[in-house]
Every structure is written in C-alpha cells, then in structure tokens.
Design a protein around this motif. Structure first.
Motif, PDB file in Angstrom:
ATOM      1  N   ASP A  10       0.812  -1.225   0.000  1.00 46.74           N
ATOM      2  CA  ASP A  10       0.000   0.000   0.000  1.00 46.74           C
ATOM      3  C   ASP A  10       0.848   1.279   0.000  1.00 46.74           C
ATOM      4  N   HIS A  12       0.828   3.511  -2.344  1.00 41.62           N
ATOM      5  CA  HIS A  12      -0.036   4.602  -2.826  1.00 41.62           C
ATOM      6  C   HIS A  12       0.763   5.816  -3.297  1.00 41.62           C
ATOM      7  N   HIS A  99      -6.809  -0.471  -5.605  1.00 42.63           N
ATOM      8  CA  HIS A  99      -6.542   0.845  -6.206  1.00 42.63           C
ATOM      9  C   HIS A  99      -5.850   0.731  -7.559  1.00 42.63           C
ATOM     10  N   HIS A 226      -4.164  -1.213   5.898  1.00 41.09           N
ATOM     11  CA  HIS A 226      -3.282  -0.157   6.406  1.00 41.09           C
ATOM     12  C   HIS A 226      -3.053  -0.293   7.912  1.00 41.09           C
TER      13      HIS A 226
HETATM   14 FE   LIG Z   1      -4.388   0.654   0.362  1.00 41.53          FE
END
Ligand SMILES: [Fe+2]
Ligand SMILES: [Fe+2]
Length: 296
Positions: A10, A12, A99, A226
């Motif tokens: 993650d 991102h 995502h 997360h």
């Molecule tokens: Fe995530």
C-alpha cells in the motif's frame, strides 16, 4: 541459500504528472482525485524512498509489494511507479490491489499487467494462459502472486479471487507442495474473518480459505487495511501464518497503523521475521531482540 526479502504494501505513490484535464471528466475519477488529495496528507512518498534505502543497506534479495501501489490506476501513476521500482536496484515482486484496478477502463486494458508486468514474471504452468496466480521460484522457496483486484462501485474496496483463479491456485499449491517448496502466498486483501472493514473485504474469503485448508501454504502475506494484522488460518498439517502489513507510506503515529515493513529470511521451512516501524523520523527495528523472531 536462504531467501531474504522485504515485504511492504500500500505505498499509494502519488503522481499527477502529466494528467490532462479530460481525465477528470470521468465522474469516478473526479471522486477519486478528491479522495486522493485528502489521502495525500496521510501518505508521504519520502517514506518509500527511505524504505528503499533500508532495503539496500540490509542487502535483501528482493522487495515484495502486496498491492495498492497507485491511487487511481492511471497510466501516469504506473509510469511513475515503474520508474521508482526500476530505480531500487534490487529485484522487485508486485501484485495488484484494488486501487490498481480503480476504473473499469484500467481493468479492461489490463493496464497494471501491461505496465508493471516486468515485476510479475514467473511460472504460469497451471494457468491455461491466464495471468494469475504466478509463481516465482527461488531454489526451495516459491512466491505465489494472487490477484484480488477488481473495479468496484464508488466507496467499495472489495476484492475477489474468483472461482477460476482459485482452481489454478489449488493446482499450483498442490504442485509446489509436491516439489517440497516453501510456499508464500501474496494477496492484497486480508484472508482472516473480521479483519476487513465493511465494503472493504475479500468477497470469496471462505472459498480461498478452503483452498488453503486443502493444500496448505507456509505463509500468507497481505496489505489493504493499512494496519498490522497477525494470525493464522487452517492449513493441512499446521495452521498457516497470516501477516498483514500497514501502509509503507502512512505518516500516522497510531500504534499498528504507522508505516512499517518486514524483512523475512526463509531457509527450508524456517521463516524468521524482523519488523521495522516508522517512528516519525526513520524506520527502526520493532525491538532490539527482534532479530530471528520466530513466526507465531
Ligand atoms: Fe491501500
Ligand atoms: Fe487496498
């Protein structure tokens, strides 16, 4: 030879470099951009840069990232991410997260696979031409990359492995077991009941659990929530350890949610782990005695 790898998730990474305004005519992307700008306050790409420095200092064999590398699955994001990963100077393994399949268009065009496929090279012997799962083999260790990525409705972040992929995973785990390999399954969504938020969960968690209960695995690594998650799910001879890691770029100081990564050392069936957590200034070993901490 043991395999030593760094697991993170993650990341991102935020990049709107070169994204034309026409992209935001897509309503879904408009919502996404708002969300992402908010998210941008909580995720700092500099933490990923620091993580990479640690990976080099620790001289790990590989960096493994279990999905949500991007925010909106835009070409520009994947380009930026591909540059970043290539710049690490170490081998990298990735799988997609929700995502990375943010829009139907990105899924239809197989954008993640097209742009980051170099980090998912491997065996697909049981796949009948399908992409997932892929198997990367390192002497006696096998990394098995599963995809749960699907475009979902706004405010949903669910995932599905799908019956067809579950069948291929079943075959792969059986074959690798027969070869005596230590099987480490990479999947984005949590695989234990009650760990994912509502509308955030793995829809076929039950069916995934049945495959693992039937074929076993030596370790399952995931991200998505997360936060750090640890437990087991039923296996064949022994319960299978499940480790979820928090986002590697989250600036949160909330215990369990702060940015973290793990360094695994796998030799035969022995798997040891060191946890490193962000303390506001740097990633530091979770405890001075963390070295060679056995899995629980
Ligand atoms: Fe995530
Ligand atoms: Fe996710």
């Amino acid at each position: 030879m043991p395999l030593r790898f760094l697991h993170c998730s993650d990341i991102h990474l935020l990049s709107l470099r070169g994204v034309g305004p026409h992209r935001f005519l897509n309503k879904r992307l408009t919502g996404g951009v708002n969300l992402m700008l908010k998210r941008g306050k909580h995720h700092d790409g500099r933490l990923f840069d620091r993580l990479v420095e640690h990976a080099r200092e620790l001289a790990v064999d590989r960096v493994v990232i279990t999905g949500d590398l991007s925010n909106l699955a835009l070409e520009q994001e994947f380009e930026h991410i591909a540059d970043k990963l290539a710049g690490i100077g170490l081998p990298v393994t990735v799988i997609p997260g929700n995502h990375d399949a943010y829009t139907r268009g990105s899924v239809r065009s197989r954008r993640f696979e097209a742009m980051l496929g170099q980090f998912m090279e491997g065996e697909r012997a049981d796949n009948d031409g399908q992409y997932y799962p892929f198997v990367q083999r390192f002497e006696e260790v096998a990394l098995v990359g599963v995809s749960t990525a699907q475009a979902s409705l706004p405010l949903y972040a669910v995932g599905t492995v799908g019956d067809a992929q579950l069948g291929r995973l079943d075959a792969a785990l059986e074959r690798l077991q027969g070869e005596g390999l230590t099987r480490i399954v990479l999947i984005h969504h949590p695989v234990m009941h009650g760990e994912a938020l509502r509308r955030h969960d793995l829809i076929d968690l039950e069916a995934f659990g049945q495959v693992v209960a039937r074929r076993g695995a030596e370790l399952i690594l995931h991200g998505h929530e997360h936060r750090e998650i640890q437990g087991t799910i039923p296996g064949v001879d022994a319960p299978v350890p499940v480790h979820g890691i928090s986002s590697a770029t989250n600036t949160s100081r909330h215990p369990g949610r702060e940015a973290a990564f793990c360094v695994y050392r796998v030799e035969g069936r022995q798997i040891d782990r060191d946890v490193y957590r962000w303390d506001g200034d740097d990633f530091r070993p979770a405890s001075a005695t963390a070295a060679a901490r056995a899995l629980g």
